[in-house]
Structures are given as C-alpha cells and as structure tokens.
Design a protein around this motif. Sequence first.
Motif, PDB file in Angstrom:
ATOM      1  N   PRO A  47       0.823  -1.218   0.000  1.00  0.00           N
ATOM      2  CA  PRO A  47       0.000   0.000   0.000  1.00  0.00           C
ATOM      3  C   PRO A  47       0.861   1.274   0.000  1.00  0.00           C
ATOM      4  O   PRO A  47       1.945   1.308   0.581  1.00  0.00           O
ATOM      5  CB  PRO A  47      -0.798  -0.098   1.301  1.00  0.00           C
ATOM      6  N   GLU A  48       0.344   2.284  -0.669  1.00  0.00           N
ATOM      7  CA  GLU A  48       1.075   3.552  -0.780  1.00  0.00           C
ATOM      8  C   GLU A  48       1.357   4.159   0.593  1.00  0.00           C
ATOM      9  O   GLU A  48       2.425   4.722   0.819  1.00  0.00           O
ATOM     10  CB  GLU A  48       0.298   4.548  -1.643  1.00  0.00           C
ATOM     11  N   ALA A  49       0.415   4.034   1.514  1.00  0.00           N
ATOM     12  CA  ALA A  49       0.613   4.586   2.859  1.00  0.00           C
ATOM     13  C   ALA A  49       1.829   3.943   3.538  1.00  0.00           C
ATOM     14  O   ALA A  49       2.603   4.619   4.211  1.00  0.00           O
ATOM     15  CB  ALA A  49      -0.629   4.374   3.704  1.00  0.00           C
ATOM     16  N   ARG A  50       2.005   2.651   3.347  1.00  0.00           N
ATOM     17  CA  ARG A  50       3.166   1.958   3.936  1.00  0.00           C
ATOM     18  C   ARG A  50       4.455   2.411   3.255  1.00  0.00           C
ATOM     19  O   ARG A  50       5.475   2.618   3.909  1.00  0.00           O
ATOM     20  CB  ARG A  50       3.000   0.445   3.810  1.00  0.00           C
ATOM     21  N   ARG A  51       4.411   2.584   1.952  1.00  0.00           N
ATOM     22  CA  ARG A  51       5.616   3.033   1.236  1.00  0.00           C
ATOM     23  C   ARG A  51       6.030   4.426   1.676  1.00  0.00           C
ATOM     24  O   ARG A  51       7.219   4.729   1.760  1.00  0.00           O
ATOM     25  CB  ARG A  51       5.361   3.002  -0.272  1.00  0.00           C
ATOM     26  N   LYS A  52       5.054   5.278   1.978  1.00  0.00           N
ATOM     27  CA  LYS A  52       5.374   6.633   2.452  1.00  0.00           C
ATOM     28  C   LYS A  52       5.860   6.616   3.895  1.00  0.00           C
ATOM     29  O   LYS A  52       6.747   7.376   4.265  1.00  0.00           O
ATOM     30  CB  LYS A  52       4.156   7.540   2.331  1.00  0.00           C
ATOM     31  N   ALA A  53       5.268   5.743   4.711  1.00  0.00           N
ATOM     32  CA  ALA A  53       5.616   5.695   6.133  1.00  0.00           C
ATOM     33  C   ALA A  53       6.991   5.075   6.367  1.00  0.00           C
ATOM     34  O   ALA A  53       7.701   5.463   7.290  1.00  0.00           O
ATOM     35  CB  ALA A  53       4.558   4.907   6.904  1.00  0.00           C
ATOM     36  N   VAL A  54       7.365   4.107   5.533  1.00  0.00           N
ATOM     37  CA  VAL A  54       8.636   3.402   5.704  1.00  0.00           C
ATOM     38  C   VAL A  54       9.428   3.501   4.405  1.00  0.00           C
ATOM     39  O   VAL A  54       9.283   2.660   3.521  1.00  0.00           O
ATOM     40  CB  VAL A  54       8.391   1.912   6.064  1.00  0.00           C
ATOM     41  N   PRO A  55      10.259   4.516   4.266  1.00  0.00           N
ATOM     42  CA  PRO A  55      11.048   4.654   3.043  1.00  0.00           C
ATOM     43  C   PRO A  55      11.953   3.437   2.843  1.00  0.00           C
ATOM     44  O   PRO A  55      12.556   2.937   3.783  1.00  0.00           O
ATOM     45  CB  PRO A  55      11.888   5.908   3.289  1.00  0.00           C
ATOM     46  N   GLY A  56      11.986   2.929   1.636  1.00  0.00           N
ATOM     47  CA  GLY A  56      12.826   1.783   1.322  1.00  0.00           C
ATOM     48  C   GLY A  56      12.196   0.446   1.680  1.00  0.00           C
ATOM     49  O   GLY A  56      12.883  -0.572   1.712  1.00  0.00           O
ATOM     50  N   VAL A  57      10.889   0.438   1.935  1.00  0.00           N
ATOM     51  CA  VAL A  57      10.217  -0.799   2.335  1.00  0.00           C
ATOM     52  C   VAL A  57      10.292  -1.826   1.211  1.00  0.00           C
ATOM     53  O   VAL A  57      10.188  -1.494   0.037  1.00  0.00           O
ATOM     54  CB  VAL A  57       8.760  -0.518   2.775  1.00  0.00           C
ATOM     55  N   ARG A  58      10.523  -3.101   1.579  1.00  0.00           N
ATOM     56  CA  ARG A  58      10.676  -4.164   0.591  1.00  0.00           C
ATOM     57  C   ARG A  58       9.624  -5.266   0.749  1.00  0.00           C
ATOM     58  O   ARG A  58       9.444  -6.076  -0.137  1.00  0.00           O
ATOM     59  CB  ARG A  58      12.052  -4.826   0.709  1.00  0.00           C
ATOM     60  N   LEU A  59       8.953  -5.295   1.913  1.00  0.00           N
ATOM     61  CA  LEU A  59       8.003  -6.364   2.194  1.00  0.00           C
ATOM     62  C   LEU A  59       6.636  -5.799   2.545  1.00  0.00           C
ATOM     63  O   LEU A  59       6.535  -4.709   3.106  1.00  0.00           O
ATOM     64  CB  LEU A  59       8.493  -7.223   3.363  1.00  0.00           C
ATOM     65  N   CYS A  60       5.588  -6.582   2.256  1.00  0.00           N
ATOM     66  CA  CYS A  60       4.249  -6.196   2.685  1.00  0.00           C
ATOM     67  C   CYS A  60       4.152  -6.413   4.201  1.00  0.00           C
ATOM     68  O   CYS A  60       5.053  -6.982   4.812  1.00  0.00           O
ATOM     69  CB  CYS A  60       3.186  -7.022   1.954  1.00  0.00           C
ATOM     70  N   VAL A  61       3.065  -5.968   4.797  1.00  0.00           N
ATOM     71  CA  VAL A  61       2.912  -6.056   6.251  1.00  0.00           C
ATOM     72  C   VAL A  61       2.977  -7.507   6.722  1.00  0.00           C
ATOM     73  O   VAL A  61       3.675  -7.833   7.692  1.00  0.00           O
ATOM     74  CB  VAL A  61       1.599  -5.385   6.703  1.00  0.00           C
ATOM     75  N   ALA A  62       2.269  -8.403   6.044  1.00  0.00           N
ATOM     76  CA  ALA A  62       2.241  -9.810   6.468  1.00  0.00           C
ATOM     77  C   ALA A  62       3.635 -10.443   6.414  1.00  0.00           C
ATOM     78  O   ALA A  62       4.053 -11.125   7.354  1.00  0.00           O
ATOM     79  CB  ALA A  62       1.267 -10.593   5.602  1.00  0.00           C
ATOM     80  N   CYS A  63       4.354 -10.213   5.329  1.00  0.00           N
ATOM     81  CA  CYS A  63       5.694 -10.792   5.196  1.00  0.00           C
ATOM     82  C   CYS A  63       6.667 -10.152   6.185  1.00  0.00           C
ATOM     83  O   CYS A  63       7.547 -10.823   6.725  1.00  0.00           O
ATOM     84  CB  CYS A  63       6.204 -10.643   3.765  1.00  0.00           C
ATOM     85  N   GLN A  64       6.510  -8.854   6.447  1.00  0.00           N
ATOM     86  CA  GLN A  64       7.366  -8.181   7.415  1.00  0.00           C
ATOM     87  C   GLN A  64       7.129  -8.733   8.816  1.00  0.00           C
ATOM     88  O   GLN A  64       8.071  -8.947   9.575  1.00  0.00           O
ATOM     89  CB  GLN A  64       7.129  -6.671   7.396  1.00  0.00           C
ATOM     90  N   GLU A  65       5.858  -8.975   9.163  1.00  0.00           N
ATOM     91  CA  GLU A  65       5.549  -9.553  10.469  1.00  0.00           C
ATOM     92  C   GLU A  65       6.176 -10.936  10.607  1.00  0.00           C
ATOM     93  O   GLU A  65       6.730 -11.269  11.652  1.00  0.00           O
ATOM     94  CB  GLU A  65       4.042  -9.635  10.675  1.00  0.00           C
ATOM     95  N   ALA A  66       6.116 -11.742   9.546  1.00  0.00           N
ATOM     96  CA  ALA A  66       6.721 -13.073   9.585  1.00  0.00           C
ATOM     97  C   ALA A  66       8.243 -12.973   9.745  1.00  0.00           C
ATOM     98  O   ALA A  66       8.843 -13.721  10.521  1.00  0.00           O
ATOM     99  CB  ALA A  66       6.366 -13.850   8.324  1.00  0.00           C
ATOM    100  N   ALA A  67       8.861 -12.044   9.031  1.00  0.00           N
ATOM    101  CA  ALA A  67      10.309 -11.866   9.129  1.00  0.00           C
ATOM    102  C   ALA A  67      10.704 -11.381  10.521  1.00  0.00           C
ATOM    103  O   ALA A  67      11.702 -11.845  11.089  1.00  0.00           O
ATOM    104  CB  ALA A  67      10.789 -10.874   8.066  1.00  0.00           C
ATOM    105  N   ASP A  68       9.918 -10.456  11.090  1.00  0.00           N
ATOM    106  CA  ASP A  68      10.197  -9.961  12.438  1.00  0.00           C
ATOM    107  C   ASP A  68      10.058 -11.071  13.467  1.00  0.00           C
ATOM    108  O   ASP A  68      10.860 -11.178  14.390  1.00  0.00           O
ATOM    109  CB  ASP A  68       9.270  -8.800  12.798  1.00  0.00           C
ATOM    110  N   HIS A  69       9.028 -11.907  13.304  1.00  0.00           N
ATOM    111  CA  HIS A  69       8.812 -13.009  14.235  1.00  0.00           C
ATOM    112  C   HIS A  69       9.972 -14.005  14.162  1.00  0.00           C
ATOM    113  O   HIS A  69      10.472 -14.466  15.181  1.00  0.00           O
ATOM    114  CB  HIS A  69       7.490 -13.714  13.940  1.00  0.00           C
ATOM    115  N   GLU A  70      10.410 -14.302  12.945  1.00  0.00           N
ATOM    116  CA  GLU A  70      11.519 -15.235  12.758  1.00  0.00           C
ATOM    117  C   GLU A  70      12.795 -14.693  13.389  1.00  0.00           C
ATOM    118  O   GLU A  70      13.537 -15.411  14.045  1.00  0.00           O
ATOM    119  CB  GLU A  70      11.730 -15.487  11.266  1.00  0.00           C
ATOM    120  N   GLU A  71      13.033 -13.408  13.214  1.00  0.00           N
ATOM    121  CA  GLU A  71      14.225 -12.778  13.774  1.00  0.00           C
ATOM    122  C   GLU A  71      14.162 -12.740  15.298  1.00  0.00           C
ATOM    123  O   GLU A  71      15.164 -12.938  15.977  1.00  0.00           O
ATOM    124  CB  GLU A  71      14.378 -11.357  13.232  1.00  0.00           C
TER     125      GLU A  71
END
Length: 88
Positions: A47-71
């Motif tokens: 979503p555009e709102a996420r791209r504006k809020a997090v410059p350089g974002v590479r993952l959608c919210v769901a994938c980012q949550e999974a990556a954060d949980h794994e880390e």
Amino acid sequence: MATGWAGDTAVQDQIDATVEDAVKRVRSQLPKGPSLERCEECDKPIPEARRKAVPGVRLCVACQEAADHEEATFSGYNRRGSKDSQLR
C-alpha cells in the motif's frame, strides 16, 4: 579499584563498544533506497501509505511480520547461563 593491566575505564569502554556495535547492526538493517511497489516475498502490492511511512520498504505487512517473528525467535545469546542450557 585494582584491575590489573586493564585501565580504570575498561569496563565502561567495553559496555560503550557493545552498545555502539548494536546500534551499527540495527542501522545496517534499516531499509535503504526507493520503496518497492510489490512485496519481494509474495509479490502482493504494498500500500502507498506503507511506502510513504517506511522509506525503502521491501516487504508487505504480512511478510514483514513473519520476518520480524523469525528474527525475534532466534537469539545467538545464551541468556540462561546454566551448564544444562550450554550442553543443548
């Protein structure tokens, strides 16, 4: 306080170095460059709102949550410190 060959500020110097290393590691993990329009992992639109809020974002919210949980579940440190935990 007698510390042998170490200087009087050796302990604080070690603490400061540890904190500096942690800050550098976290900063190196921050997103850089332009944001992607589609997720690197699942190819869903970001979503555009996420791209504006997090410059350089590479993952959608769901994938980012999974990556954060794994880390968060991996810890390279033995926090318990007992012999039993070191043998596992």
